[in-house]
Design a protein around this motif. Sequence first.
Motif, PDB file in Angstrom:
ATOM      1  N   SER A 305       0.816  -1.205   0.000  1.00 38.97           N
ATOM      2  CA  SER A 305       0.000   0.000   0.000  1.00 38.97           C
ATOM      3  C   SER A 305       0.857   1.265   0.000  1.00 38.97           C
ATOM      4  N   LEU A 306       0.791   2.012  -1.102  1.00 39.48           N
ATOM      5  CA  LEU A 306       1.412   3.346  -1.133  1.00 39.48           C
ATOM      6  C   LEU A 306       0.442   4.287  -1.832  1.00 39.48           C
ATOM      7  N   GLY A 307      -0.829   4.133  -1.501  1.00 44.34           N
ATOM      8  CA  GLY A 307      -1.865   4.991  -2.087  1.00 44.34           C
ATOM      9  C   GLY A 307      -2.713   5.547  -0.966  1.00 44.34           C
ATOM     10  N   SER A 308      -3.935   5.999  -1.287  1.00 47.10           N
ATOM     11  CA  SER A 308      -4.750   6.609  -0.239  1.00 47.10           C
ATOM     12  C   SER A 308      -5.683   5.592   0.416  1.00 47.10           C
ATOM     13  N   LEU A 309      -6.519   4.884  -0.366  1.00 49.38           N
ATOM     14  CA  LEU A 309      -7.510   3.998   0.247  1.00 49.38           C
ATOM     15  C   LEU A 309      -7.001   2.577   0.433  1.00 49.38           C
ATOM     16  N   GLY A 310      -6.607   1.953  -0.646  1.00 47.09           N
ATOM     17  CA  GLY A 310      -5.993   0.625  -0.555  1.00 47.09           C
ATOM     18  C   GLY A 310      -6.942  -0.499  -0.227  1.00 47.09           C
ATOM     19  N   PHE A 311      -8.033  -0.641  -1.029  1.00 49.73           N
ATOM     20  CA  PHE A 311      -8.958  -1.756  -0.813  1.00 49.73           C
ATOM     21  C   PHE A 311      -8.325  -3.086  -1.190  1.00 49.73           C
ATOM     22  N   MET A 312      -7.444  -3.014  -2.198  1.00 54.19           N
ATOM     23  CA  MET A 312      -6.852  -4.276  -2.645  1.00 54.19           C
ATOM     24  C   MET A 312      -5.375  -4.348  -2.270  1.00 54.19           C
ATOM     25  N   THR A 313      -4.910  -3.438  -1.422  1.00 58.21           N
ATOM     26  CA  THR A 313      -3.475  -3.396  -1.092  1.00 58.21           C
ATOM     27  C   THR A 313      -3.259  -3.563   0.412  1.00 58.21           C
ATOM     28  N   PRO A 314      -3.376  -4.794   0.952  1.00 59.14           N
ATOM     29  CA  PRO A 314      -3.340  -4.943   2.411  1.00 59.14           C
ATOM     30  C   PRO A 314      -1.945  -4.863   3.039  1.00 59.14           C
ATOM     31  N   PHE A 315      -0.867  -4.944   2.232  1.00 54.44           N
ATOM     32  CA  PHE A 315       0.466  -5.055   2.844  1.00 54.44           C
ATOM     33  C   PHE A 315       1.111  -3.690   3.079  1.00 54.44           C
ATOM     34  N   GLN A 316       1.653  -3.530   4.280  1.00 58.01           N
ATOM     35  CA  GLN A 316       2.297  -2.250   4.635  1.00 58.01           C
ATOM     36  C   GLN A 316       3.711  -2.225   4.077  1.00 58.01           C
ATOM     37  N   SER A 317       4.027  -1.128   3.388  1.00 57.53           N
ATOM     38  CA  SER A 317       5.319  -1.080   2.704  1.00 57.53           C
ATOM     39  C   SER A 317       6.492  -1.086   3.693  1.00 57.53           C
ATOM     40  N   PHE A 496     -11.186  -8.143   3.574  1.00 57.80           N
ATOM     41  CA  PHE A 496     -12.317  -7.397   2.996  1.00 57.80           C
ATOM     42  C   PHE A 496     -12.958  -6.507   4.069  1.00 57.80           C
ATOM     43  N   LEU A 497     -13.206  -7.106   5.239  1.00 61.25           N
ATOM     44  CA  LEU A 497     -13.859  -6.333   6.298  1.00 61.25           C
ATOM     45  C   LEU A 497     -12.959  -5.185   6.769  1.00 61.25           C
ATOM     46  N   ARG A 498     -11.649  -5.463   6.879  1.00 65.32           N
ATOM     47  CA  ARG A 498     -10.722  -4.409   7.284  1.00 65.32           C
ATOM     48  C   ARG A 498     -10.756  -3.254   6.276  1.00 65.32           C
ATOM     49  N   SER A 499     -10.829  -3.614   4.971  1.00 63.71           N
ATOM     50  CA  SER A 499     -10.774  -2.546   3.966  1.00 63.71           C
ATOM     51  C   SER A 499     -12.034  -1.680   4.019  1.00 63.71           C
ATOM     52  N   ILE A 500     -13.195  -2.291   4.280  1.00 69.52           N
ATOM     53  CA  ILE A 500     -14.385  -1.422   4.323  1.00 69.52           C
ATOM     54  C   ILE A 500     -14.465  -0.644   5.639  1.00 69.52           C
ATOM     55  N   HIS A 501     -13.888  -1.219   6.714  1.00 69.98           N
ATOM     56  CA  HIS A 501     -13.863  -0.461   7.973  1.00 69.98           C
ATOM     57  C   HIS A 501     -12.896   0.707   7.859  1.00 69.98           C
ATOM     58  N   GLU A 502     -11.655   0.389   7.425  1.00 69.39           N
ATOM     59  CA  GLU A 502     -10.622   1.444   7.412  1.00 69.39           C
ATOM     60  C   GLU A 502     -10.775   2.381   6.221  1.00 69.39           C
ATOM     61  N   LEU A 504     -13.597   2.941   4.234  1.00 65.07           N
ATOM     62  CA  LEU A 504     -14.870   3.678   4.097  1.00 65.07           C
ATOM     63  C   LEU A 504     -15.484   4.085   5.427  1.00 65.07           C
ATOM     64  N   HIS A 505     -14.864   3.653   6.534  1.00 62.17           N
ATOM     65  CA  HIS A 505     -15.459   3.875   7.857  1.00 62.17           C
ATOM     66  C   HIS A 505     -16.887   3.351   7.868  1.00 62.17           C
ATOM     67  N   TRP A 506     -17.035   2.153   7.346  1.00 57.28           N
ATOM     68  CA  TRP A 506     -18.359   1.558   7.175  1.00 57.28           C
ATOM     69  C   TRP A 506     -19.098   1.438   8.514  1.00 57.28           C
ATOM     70  N   ASN A 507     -20.285   1.965   8.531  1.00 59.20           N
ATOM     71  CA  ASN A 507     -21.176   1.920   9.701  1.00 59.20           C
ATOM     72  C   ASN A 507     -20.479   2.383  10.982  1.00 59.20           C
ATOM     73  N   LEU A 508     -19.693   3.436  10.847  1.00 58.30           N
ATOM     74  CA  LEU A 508     -19.036   3.983  12.037  1.00 58.30           C
ATOM     75  C   LEU A 508     -20.012   4.931  12.718  1.00 58.30           C
ATOM     76  N   ARG A 509     -20.267   4.697  13.971  1.00 57.13           N
ATOM     77  CA  ARG A 509     -21.184   5.556  14.715  1.00 57.13           C
ATOM     78  C   ARG A 509     -20.712   5.619  16.153  1.00 57.13           C
ATOM     79  N   LYS A 510     -20.836   6.772  16.748  1.00 57.85           N
ATOM     80  CA  LYS A 510     -20.484   6.896  18.162  1.00 57.85           C
ATOM     81  C   LYS A 510     -21.390   5.984  18.964  1.00 57.85           C
ATOM     82  N   PRO A 511     -20.823   5.131  19.874  1.00 61.43           N
ATOM     83  CA  PRO A 511     -21.722   4.249  20.639  1.00 61.43           C
ATOM     84  C   PRO A 511     -22.606   5.055  21.579  1.00 61.43           C
ATOM     85  N   GLN A 512     -23.861   4.631  21.746  1.00 57.36           N
ATOM     86  CA  GLN A 512     -24.787   5.304  22.649  1.00 57.36           C
ATOM     87  C   GLN A 512     -24.411   4.929  24.080  1.00 57.36           C
ATOM     88  N   SER A 513     -24.522   5.872  25.006  1.00 54.80           N
ATOM     89  CA  SER A 513     -24.158   5.531  26.385  1.00 54.80           C
ATOM     90  C   SER A 513     -25.270   4.688  27.012  1.00 54.80           C
TER      91      SER A 513
END
Length: 520
Positions: A305-317, A496-502, A504-513
Amino acid sequence: MSDQATQVSSNKEKVNVVGTHLQNNGYHDSLPPYDSEKMIKEFLRQPPSKAVDENLLEFSEAMRTVAKALRRVSEGKASAQAEAAEWKRKYELEREKNLQQKHKGEVTEGLQNHSDQENSSIEQTDKCCGKHGICSHEVLRDDMMVSKTKFIHDLAMRKAPFKLLWGCNGGKNGQHKHDVVSFEKGNITAAARSSKQISLKWESHPQTVLILTKPNSTPVRVLCAEMVRWLKDIKKIDVIVEPRVKAELLAENSYFNFVQTWEDDDEILLLHTKVDLIITLGGDGTVLWAASMFKGPVPPVVPFSLGSLGFMTPFQSELYRDCLDTILRGPISITLRHRLQCHVIRESATDELDTEDPILVLNEVTIDRGMSSYLTLLECYCDNSFVTCVQGDGLILSTTSGSTAYSLAAGGSMVHPQVPGILFTPICPHSLSFRPLILPEHVTLRVQVPFNSRGHAWASFDGKDRKQLSAGDALICSIAPWPVPTACLVDSTNDFLRSIHEGLHWNLRKPQSSDGPRDH
Ligand SMILES: NC(=O)c1ccc[n+]([C@@H]2O[C@H](COP(=O)([O-])OP(=O)(O)OC[C@H]3O[C@@H](n4cnc5c(N)ncnc54)[C@H](O)[C@@H]3O)[C@@H](O)[C@H]2O)c1
Ligand SMILES: Nc1ncnc2c1ncn2[C@@H]1O[C@H](COP(=O)(O)OP(=O)(O)OP(=O)(O)O)[C@@H](O)[C@H]1O
């Protein structure tokens, strides 16, 4: 316009249509002079004439019959084209198989003195495929293409053989499962699927690596030079790069003279016969670039990964030494990313097989309105069935790997890349009910620009290589026989799940107290 005026205007249209029809059918004398406003009003005031009503019915019935006939003709054409594409695909696969067998024959003949280990690995492979039938050697085995010349033959012999294995849960002795559905005592039961995580096991050490890099990036250039040194000096691995990269390396230091490249683009067609592993340094676009260089089988890809999003690039340079150590040792988890094979068929083509060279896409093929300001009009068929007419900005036919790219932006679902299927996603459809579809992987899709389209359409392939589609031109699309195997950091699902979490911030929401109202 008032309601009454609207009514008069629509009645006038009706009279015009009926008038034309009746005139064409020889009813001149019984017709009112329909170009005269006054006479029309008079005519409309008269009680409806039975003859006119009957003719109108007869006319609309005739139109319906014509429309049905036209639809049948189009479906017939779609079916013929789908069949032709399917035959072409089968022919290509069969040809590959024959070439492979011929090549295997040559190999056995030429290698009677070759080491026992090498021979036993080939036997093992045959056993594996013969016994379980689902091993991907047929498609991905590295020595599959025929080497007509000794040069290519030698290169192919240097490739590291590998095996692809499905992960099986509960299977005895690693036995692969075949049955999708079992039928016992009249009960239909879905058997456990075998297509779990795929792992790649080297049968000998990889010897040649192709490094592909994003252009015009200083960090990428620096990393590339460092990685090439490490691969050569520490791992004793041959390195191939693009001519541009070789020039950059040589400008830095003449030490890099050993690095191989190609002079002629035709040599790219043979790269898969000698490359054990592809390393990409860049973002998702560099992975797409790597895939586009291989028009047939693709060696396993390790995307850093040497780009911005990296859906298909899981390895850290930064961790490339550890990552490559693990990968070169194996076994590695891989995702087999399906590609779409696209053929453009021109209206002027003399027969259905007279197509331009197929284009393989890893993300998607997009058919849009390009510069035209008119709505795109596209007729779509799936095998021999009419799907729909797209009226809007265009249509995306996407792989499941591409489901997180343009298709996602157009409202398509995100689909795990290991799910076999084709996404059918409209772009800004001018209709409230046009929801995206996901079709099974075995279908052939045909998208045609009809003759009544107001403008041209434009097809683009992974966002590149735009081709104009004029009225009567069609694009045929089906799953290609050559997937792109990409190495996983953990496994297909985790990556796959890591890429959509990191990404796209998929379904990121502040937890309710937990304070506040509660059910008791
Ligand atoms: N509106 C949009 O979202 C839009 C418009 C045009 C093209 N694209 C995408 O860009 C792709 C071409 O990529 P590029 O890097 O050459 O062009 P680019 O440099 O314009 O980058 C496009 C962006 O799409 C991302 N991307 C590419 N493939 C992806 C994938 N499979 N999953 C998630 N994100 C992905 C990239 O990371 C990048 O951020 C096309 O295949 C198309 O899918 C998207
Ligand atoms: N080896 C290459 N030769 C020519 N063009 C390339 C090469 N590698 C990548 N490209 C092109 O360069 C563009 C940018 O590449 P890439 O997407 O990898 O980087 P990025 O845009 O910085 O990253 P991201 O897509 O994650 O934002 C893409 O359009 C891609 O097609």
